[in-house]
Design a protein around this motif. Sequence first.
Motif, PDB file in Angstrom:
ATOM      1  N   UNK A   1       0.770  -1.303  -0.081  1.00  0.00           N
ATOM      2  CA  UNK A   1      -0.007   0.133  -0.232  1.00  0.00           C
ATOM      3  C   UNK A   1       0.943   1.332  -0.071  1.00  0.00           C
ATOM      4  N   UNK A   2       2.149   1.103   0.460  1.00  0.00           N
ATOM      5  CA  UNK A   2       2.809   2.330   0.496  1.00  0.00           C
ATOM      6  C   UNK A   2       4.292   2.306  -0.186  1.00  0.00           C
ATOM      7  N   UNK A   3       4.966   3.226  -0.284  1.00  0.00           N
ATOM      8  CA  UNK A   3       5.954   3.538  -1.191  1.00  0.00           C
ATOM      9  C   UNK A   3       7.163   3.651  -0.247  1.00  0.00           C
ATOM     10  N   UNK A   4       8.298   2.896  -0.512  1.00  0.00           N
ATOM     11  CA  UNK A   4       9.420   3.154   0.471  1.00  0.00           C
ATOM     12  C   UNK A   4      10.331   4.525  -0.016  1.00  0.00           C
ATOM     13  N   UNK A   5      10.420   5.536   0.902  1.00  0.00           N
ATOM     14  CA  UNK A   5      11.269   6.667   0.258  1.00  0.00           C
ATOM     15  C   UNK A   5      12.702   6.184  -0.008  1.00  0.00           C
TER      16      UNK A   5
ATOM     17  N   UNK B   1      13.692   3.400  -1.214  1.00  0.00           N
ATOM     18  CA  UNK B   1      13.548   2.640  -2.556  1.00  0.00           C
ATOM     19  C   UNK B   1      13.271   3.907  -3.986  1.00  0.00           C
ATOM     20  N   UNK B   2      12.600   4.999  -3.416  1.00  0.00           N
ATOM     21  CA  UNK B   2      12.127   5.883  -4.445  1.00  0.00           C
ATOM     22  C   UNK B   2      13.381   6.892  -4.561  1.00  0.00           C
ATOM     23  N   UNK B   3      13.785   7.373  -3.372  1.00  0.00           N
ATOM     24  CA  UNK B   3      14.969   8.696  -3.338  1.00  0.00           C
ATOM     25  C   UNK B   3      16.115   8.292  -2.467  1.00  0.00           C
ATOM     26  N   UNK B   4      16.346   7.105  -2.344  1.00  0.00           N
ATOM     27  CA  UNK B   4      17.202   6.995  -1.087  1.00  0.00           C
ATOM     28  C   UNK B   4      18.907   7.283  -1.475  1.00  0.00           C
ATOM     29  N   UNK B   5      19.775   7.360  -0.406  1.00  0.00           N
ATOM     30  CA  UNK B   5      21.128   7.593  -0.727  1.00  0.00           C
ATOM     31  C   UNK B   5      21.907   6.299  -0.079  1.00  0.00           C
TER      32      UNK B   5
ATOM     33  N   UNK C   1      11.725   1.259   8.528  1.00  0.00           N
ATOM     34  CA  UNK C   1      11.143   1.823   7.280  1.00  0.00           C
ATOM     35  C   UNK C   1      10.734   3.132   7.385  1.00  0.00           C
ATOM     36  N   UNK C   2      10.548   4.081   6.258  1.00  0.00           N
ATOM     37  CA  UNK C   2       9.870   5.071   6.310  1.00  0.00           C
ATOM     38  C   UNK C   2       9.087   5.038   5.012  1.00  0.00           C
ATOM     39  N   UNK C   3       7.883   4.819   5.036  1.00  0.00           N
ATOM     40  CA  UNK C   3       6.802   4.502   3.779  1.00  0.00           C
ATOM     41  C   UNK C   3       5.821   5.602   3.769  1.00  0.00           C
TER      42      UNK C   3
END
Length: 198
Positions: A141-145, A147-151, A168-170
């Motif tokens: 249901x949620x997007x991983x920060x 995975x999407x924009x990580x350093x 996690x931050x989702x």
Amino acid sequence: TARGLAASGADVLALEELKADMVPVYERELAEKYPYHSVQGTVGLWSRLPLRDARPVDIHMGWTRAMRATVVAPQGELRVYVAHLPSVRVKLNAGFTANQRDTSANALGEAIANDRAERIVLLGDLNGTMNDRALNAVTSQLRSTQGAAGDGFGFSWPASFPMARIDQILVRGVEPVSSWALPETKSDHLPLAARVTL
């Protein structure tokens, strides 16, 4: 730990495994920069922005290890969940035991699925990676920060030599801009941070 987290400049802080005798220490150390907070059981949320509607979330553990609150930001409201799912254990007579973690993940996923908020952020120790199928009720249901924009890898555990990202931050309904691990504190997990746009 409180001072280090406050120095991060984050607008919102989520803390897990809060012991009752330590809550006043965090309240005192974070009060100046984070005037709004709520502690529910062993999890807490501190914010520079006003909070409302803070309440526990039942993840079927018998005590409170998850909560939600609404952060009232100038750009609009943001529902924030804080969760600490049970650990996966290794037992000599049973091998890996993840049933309690999986049951809690399903309950958390159901709470999020039933939440009509347009914007949601989940902050927490899920005791599993994004590839763990048992967390699908949440991660689908949620997007991983990260995975999407990580350093980098964003590994958070163990803090002394991070090899996995079980914290996690989702998000849903917000756009991840960046995501990273913060410097080590006294915890055995590295704290994580993310920047999102509403």
